[in-house]
Design a protein around this motif. Structure first.
Motif, PDB file in Angstrom:
ATOM      1  N   UNK A 103      23.607   2.677   9.421  1.00 47.29           N
ATOM      2  CA  UNK A 103      23.845   2.145   8.335  1.00 47.29           C
ATOM      3  C   UNK A 103      23.080   2.661   7.995  1.00 47.29           C
ATOM      4  N   UNK A 104      23.662   3.126   6.546  1.00 51.68           N
ATOM      5  CA  UNK A 104      23.093   4.378   5.644  1.00 51.68           C
ATOM      6  C   UNK A 104      22.108   3.896   4.700  1.00 51.68           C
ATOM      7  N   UNK A 105      21.369   5.279   4.606  1.00 55.74           N
ATOM      8  CA  UNK A 105      19.846   4.802   4.225  1.00 55.74           C
ATOM      9  C   UNK A 105      19.674   6.052   3.404  1.00 55.74           C
ATOM     10  N   UNK A 106      18.826   6.432   2.314  1.00 57.59           N
ATOM     11  CA  UNK A 106      18.881   7.395   1.004  1.00 57.59           C
ATOM     12  C   UNK A 106      16.995   7.255   1.241  1.00 57.59           C
ATOM     13  N   UNK A 107      16.519   8.619   0.962  1.00 56.74           N
ATOM     14  CA  UNK A 107      15.219   8.549   0.674  1.00 56.74           C
ATOM     15  C   UNK A 107      14.692   9.469   0.026  1.00 56.74           C
ATOM     16  N   UNK A 108      13.823   8.895  -1.539  1.00 61.50           N
ATOM     17  CA  UNK A 108      13.896   9.831  -2.381  1.00 61.50           C
ATOM     18  C   UNK A 108      12.368  10.574  -2.119  1.00 61.50           C
ATOM     19  N   UNK A 109      11.731  11.635  -1.516  1.00 60.39           N
ATOM     20  CA  UNK A 109      10.315  12.182  -2.103  1.00 60.39           C
ATOM     21  C   UNK A 109      10.254  12.519  -3.483  1.00 60.39           C
ATOM     22  N   UNK A 110       9.284  12.003  -4.025  1.00 58.26           N
ATOM     23  CA  UNK A 110       8.811  12.007  -5.455  1.00 58.26           C
ATOM     24  C   UNK A 110       7.093  12.703  -5.516  1.00 58.26           C
ATOM     25  N   UNK A 111       7.522  14.483  -6.634  1.00 52.53           N
ATOM     26  CA  UNK A 111       5.895  14.834  -6.371  1.00 52.53           C
ATOM     27  C   UNK A 111       6.184  15.148  -8.075  1.00 52.53           C
ATOM     28  N   UNK A 112       5.301  14.845  -8.406  1.00 52.96           N
ATOM     29  CA  UNK A 112       4.636  15.301  -9.828  1.00 52.96           C
ATOM     30  C   UNK A 112       3.273  16.719  -9.378  1.00 52.96           C
ATOM     31  N   UNK A 113       3.724  17.275 -10.688  1.00 52.64           N
ATOM     32  CA  UNK A 113       3.143  18.445 -10.022  1.00 52.64           C
ATOM     33  C   UNK A 113       2.517  19.152 -11.723  1.00 52.64           C
ATOM     34  N   UNK A 114       1.267  19.221 -11.991  1.00 53.11           N
ATOM     35  CA  UNK A 114       0.938  20.510 -13.197  1.00 53.11           C
ATOM     36  C   UNK A 114       1.697  22.033 -12.417  1.00 53.11           C
ATOM     37  N   UNK A 142      -0.588  19.549  -7.070  1.00 53.21           N
ATOM     38  CA  UNK A 142       0.415  17.863  -6.995  1.00 53.21           C
ATOM     39  C   UNK A 142      -1.036  16.636  -7.964  1.00 53.21           C
ATOM     40  N   UNK A 143       0.038  16.439  -8.523  1.00 53.22           N
ATOM     41  CA  UNK A 143      -0.758  14.735  -9.130  1.00 53.22           C
ATOM     42  C   UNK A 143      -0.338  13.453  -8.348  1.00 53.22           C
ATOM     43  N   UNK A 144       1.039  13.177  -7.516  1.00 54.95           N
ATOM     44  CA  UNK A 144       1.118  11.981  -6.906  1.00 54.95           C
ATOM     45  C   UNK A 144       2.466  12.603  -6.006  1.00 54.95           C
ATOM     46  N   UNK A 145       2.719  11.792  -5.325  1.00 52.80           N
ATOM     47  CA  UNK A 145       3.949  12.337  -4.210  1.00 52.80           C
ATOM     48  C   UNK A 145       3.887  10.259  -3.371  1.00 52.80           C
ATOM     49  N   UNK A 146       5.547  10.245  -3.724  1.00 59.50           N
ATOM     50  CA  UNK A 146       5.540   8.685  -3.392  1.00 59.50           C
ATOM     51  C   UNK A 146       7.156   9.026  -2.886  1.00 59.50           C
ATOM     52  N   UNK A 147       7.723   8.269  -1.338  1.00 57.87           N
ATOM     53  CA  UNK A 147       8.705   8.286  -0.697  1.00 57.87           C
ATOM     54  C   UNK A 147       9.177   6.376  -1.231  1.00 57.87           C
ATOM     55  N   UNK A 148      10.816   6.920  -1.762  1.00 53.31           N
ATOM     56  CA  UNK A 148      11.448   5.903  -2.003  1.00 53.31           C
ATOM     57  C   UNK A 148      12.853   5.628  -1.132  1.00 53.31           C
ATOM     58  N   UNK A 149      13.328   4.540  -0.827  1.00 53.30           N
ATOM     59  CA  UNK A 149      14.284   4.571  -0.259  1.00 53.30           C
ATOM     60  C   UNK A 149      14.829   2.617  -0.703  1.00 53.30           C
ATOM     61  N   UNK A 150      16.141   2.785   0.030  1.00 47.82           N
ATOM     62  CA  UNK A 150      16.379   1.883   0.040  1.00 47.82           C
ATOM     63  C   UNK A 150      16.231   1.082   1.228  1.00 47.82           C
ATOM     64  N   UNK A 151      16.498  -0.539   1.381  1.00 48.73           N
ATOM     65  CA  UNK A 151      15.573  -1.581   2.604  1.00 48.73           C
ATOM     66  C   UNK A 151      16.666  -1.429   3.530  1.00 48.73           C
TER      67      UNK A 151
END
Length: 243
Positions: A103-114, A142-151
């Motif tokens: 199964x193909x799977x895509x993951x985004x590491x999203x980080x917001x910084x000042x 680093x203000x926030x960090x999230x992991x977003x991916x496919x189900x």
């Protein structure tokens, strides 16, 4: 951080005769970033293929230019920056019988910084169009960090899972804070080029730069610290104005 503030304060005192020439500015634009290594691959050990891709984001900054000579200037900034990276992988699904199912799977590491860049800028030529080069260092919080991916749907189970970075499934959820503690700050090397032109009473500038992160964001290291580090490489493009 204290050393950087002390250095900037001392530099502003030594350049006091040019105080009337100080320029304020603002810019905004897009960013494209990638992570240095494939963290999911090293932690899950369940992929047959993996690759990294560019993750888009936004940036915006306030700028201060301190002239040091006719062509050399010091630029300090306060910048909001979205960076991180995108990982594309192919997972071997568990318990699918004798025939392997991927199964193909895509993951985004999203980080917001000042970011607080300190840059030396050199104007190559004088004229209506003014190309320039700059380089320096940037301190980031680093203000926030999230992991977003496919189900992902597992054929032998009546559930939908999202595989997090530590391998724990999350039911019916496609976005979450990253597991583990993150370093609260990072450091980057910054290099780039600018192109400006005066129009009326203002100077418009196009800015393209590269940020090379030195800091591994994660504080928790597994496998004796031998697993892949999580560091970002970012291209930043923006348009701004000096006044």
């Amino acid at each position: 951080m204290k050393r950087m503030i002390t250095f900037l304060f001392a530099l502003m005192i030594t350049t006091a005769p040019t105080i009337g020439q100080l320029q304020w500015g603002a810019r905004a634009g897009l960013s494209l970033s990638t992570v240095e290594n494939n963290t999911l691959y090293h932690q899950l050990h369940s992929t047959s293929e993996s690759s990294t891709a560019l993750l888009p984001g936004l940036n915006a900054a306030l700028m201060l230019k301190i002239p040091l000579s006719n062509r050399l200037s010091l630029i300090t900034e306060a910048q909001y920056l979205q960076k991180g990276g995108r990982i594309q992988e192919r997972f071997l699904l568990p318990n699918t019988g004798t025939q392997p199912v991927f199964e193909d799977f895509e993951t985004d590491y999203k980080v917001a910084t000042i970011e607080l860049p300190v840059l030396l800028h050199y104007a190559l030529i004088d004229g209506p169009w003014k190309p320039g080069l700059f380089a320096g260092f940037s301190y980031g919080r680093i203000l926030s960090h999230r992991l977003e991916g496919d189900q992902m749907y597992l054929p032998d189970q009546d559930q939908i899972f999202l595989l997090a970075a530590d391998g724990i499934p999350f039911k019916d959820q496609a976005s979450m804070p990253l597991r583990g503690e993150f370093e609260p700050q990072d450091w980057s090397l910054v290099t780039g080029l600018s192109l400006s032109r005066s129009i009326g009473q203002h100077e418009w500038v196009f800015d393209a730069r590269y940020l090379h992160d030195f800091t591994d964001w994660r504080t928790e290291k597994g496998n004796g610290g031998e697993e892949a580090q999580l560091r970002s490489r970012t291209l930043v493009f923006s348009v701004g104005m000096w006044w």
